[in-house]
Design a protein around this motif. Structure first.
Motif, PDB file in Angstrom:
ATOM      1  N   VAL A 235       9.994  12.412  54.924  1.00 37.94           N
ATOM      2  CA  VAL A 235      10.834  11.953  53.692  1.00 37.94           C
ATOM      3  C   VAL A 235      11.629  13.130  53.008  1.00 37.94           C
ATOM      4  N   PHE A 236      12.836  11.968  52.520  1.00 42.31           N
ATOM      5  CA  PHE A 236      13.413  12.745  52.243  1.00 42.31           C
ATOM      6  C   PHE A 236      13.999  13.230  50.404  1.00 42.31           C
ATOM      7  N   LEU A 237      14.448  13.431  49.825  1.00 39.77           N
ATOM      8  CA  LEU A 237      14.854  13.334  48.044  1.00 39.77           C
ATOM      9  C   LEU A 237      16.366  13.967  48.189  1.00 39.77           C
ATOM     10  N   GLN A 238      17.010  12.748  47.788  1.00 35.46           N
ATOM     11  CA  GLN A 238      18.022  13.264  48.045  1.00 35.46           C
ATOM     12  C   GLN A 238      18.941  13.063  46.227  1.00 35.46           C
ATOM     13  N   MET A 239      19.235  14.259  46.132  1.00 35.76           N
ATOM     14  CA  MET A 239      19.314  14.527  44.069  1.00 35.76           C
ATOM     15  C   MET A 239      20.729  14.705  44.420  1.00 35.76           C
ATOM     16  N   ASN A 240      20.710  14.017  43.596  1.00 36.89           N
ATOM     17  CA  ASN A 240      22.704  13.944  43.125  1.00 36.89           C
ATOM     18  C   ASN A 240      23.121  13.938  41.191  1.00 36.89           C
ATOM     19  N   SER A 241      24.099  14.215  41.498  1.00 36.12           N
ATOM     20  CA  SER A 241      24.461  14.750  40.051  1.00 36.12           C
ATOM     21  C   SER A 241      23.554  15.876  38.859  1.00 36.12           C
ATOM     22  N   LEU A 242      23.395  16.724  40.369  1.00 36.54           N
ATOM     23  CA  LEU A 242      22.739  18.559  39.657  1.00 36.54           C
ATOM     24  C   LEU A 242      22.638  19.009  38.315  1.00 36.54           C
ATOM     25  N   LYS A 243      21.486  19.172  37.700  1.00 36.46           N
ATOM     26  CA  LYS A 243      21.881  19.744  36.624  1.00 36.46           C
ATOM     27  C   LYS A 243      21.372  20.974  36.025  1.00 36.46           C
ATOM     28  N   PRO A 244      22.027  21.995  35.328  1.00 36.64           N
ATOM     29  CA  PRO A 244      21.063  23.457  35.758  1.00 36.64           C
ATOM     30  C   PRO A 244      19.263  23.288  35.462  1.00 36.64           C
ATOM     31  N   GLU A 245      19.188  22.688  35.040  1.00 41.22           N
ATOM     32  CA  GLU A 245      17.066  21.561  34.244  1.00 41.22           C
ATOM     33  C   GLU A 245      16.078  21.666  35.573  1.00 41.22           C
ATOM     34  N   ASP A 246      17.837  20.740  36.729  1.00 38.23           N
ATOM     35  CA  ASP A 246      16.666  20.436  37.794  1.00 38.23           C
ATOM     36  C   ASP A 246      16.736  21.845  39.004  1.00 38.23           C
ATOM     37  N   THR A 247      17.044  22.694  37.893  1.00 34.10           N
ATOM     38  CA  THR A 247      16.583  24.521  38.755  1.00 34.10           C
ATOM     39  C   THR A 247      14.837  24.170  38.933  1.00 34.10           C
ATOM     40  N   ALA A 248      14.779  25.143  39.675  1.00 35.33           N
ATOM     41  CA  ALA A 248      13.068  24.740  40.221  1.00 35.33           C
ATOM     42  C   ALA A 248      12.353  25.321  41.605  1.00 35.33           C
ATOM     43  N   VAL A 249      11.402  24.971  41.506  1.00 36.06           N
ATOM     44  CA  VAL A 249      10.980  24.895  42.931  1.00 36.06           C
ATOM     45  C   VAL A 249      10.233  23.898  43.285  1.00 36.06           C
TER      46      VAL A 249
END
Length: 124
Positions: free
Chosen positions: A79-93
């Motif tokens: 399974v894939f998670l494509q993450m676009n337009s990333l923001k600093p608040e997406d920082t996480a494990v």
């Protein structure tokens, strides 16, 4: 219990993209609801996205809707998670998890199998 392993995390600039992968062994994703959760420093783990193995139903948290896409490759049981337009608040494990025979859930207690997590850092 299916065993899960995430990969694909890393450091990316704001506005950039990453694709996370969750590979399964010991079971088929067609029998599971696969979810992505994340935990930022000092915060509780939260639901991100899910994909139901049977129906193909997808679900996204409002904070990532329109930016993240979840998909799967049945031939690779991944399974894939494509993450676009990333923001600093997406920082996480980011954690991949699986819930057997579920079609929908955002409750981490329903997910009995978990990967070890992969770090995503969004920073300039």
């Amino acid at each position: 219990q299916v065993r899960l392993m995430e990969s694909g995390g890393g450091l990316v600039h704001p506005g950039g993209s990453l694709r996370l992968s969750c590979a399964a062994s010991g079971g088929s994703f067609s029998d599971y609801l696969v979810g992505w959760f994340r935990q930022a420093p000092g915060k509780e783990r939260e639901f991100v996205s899910s994909l139901a193995g049977g129906s193909g139903r997808t679900n996204h948290a409002s904070s990532v809707a329109g930016r993240f896409t979840i998909s799967r490759d049945n031939t690779k049981n991944t399974v894939f998670l494509q993450m676009n337009s990333l923001k600093p608040e997406d920082t996480a494990v980011y954690y991949c998890a699986a819930a057997w025979k579920f079609d929908y859930s955002e409750y981490e207690g329903d997910f009995k199998s978990w990967g070890q997590g992969t770090q995503v850092t969004v920073s300039s």
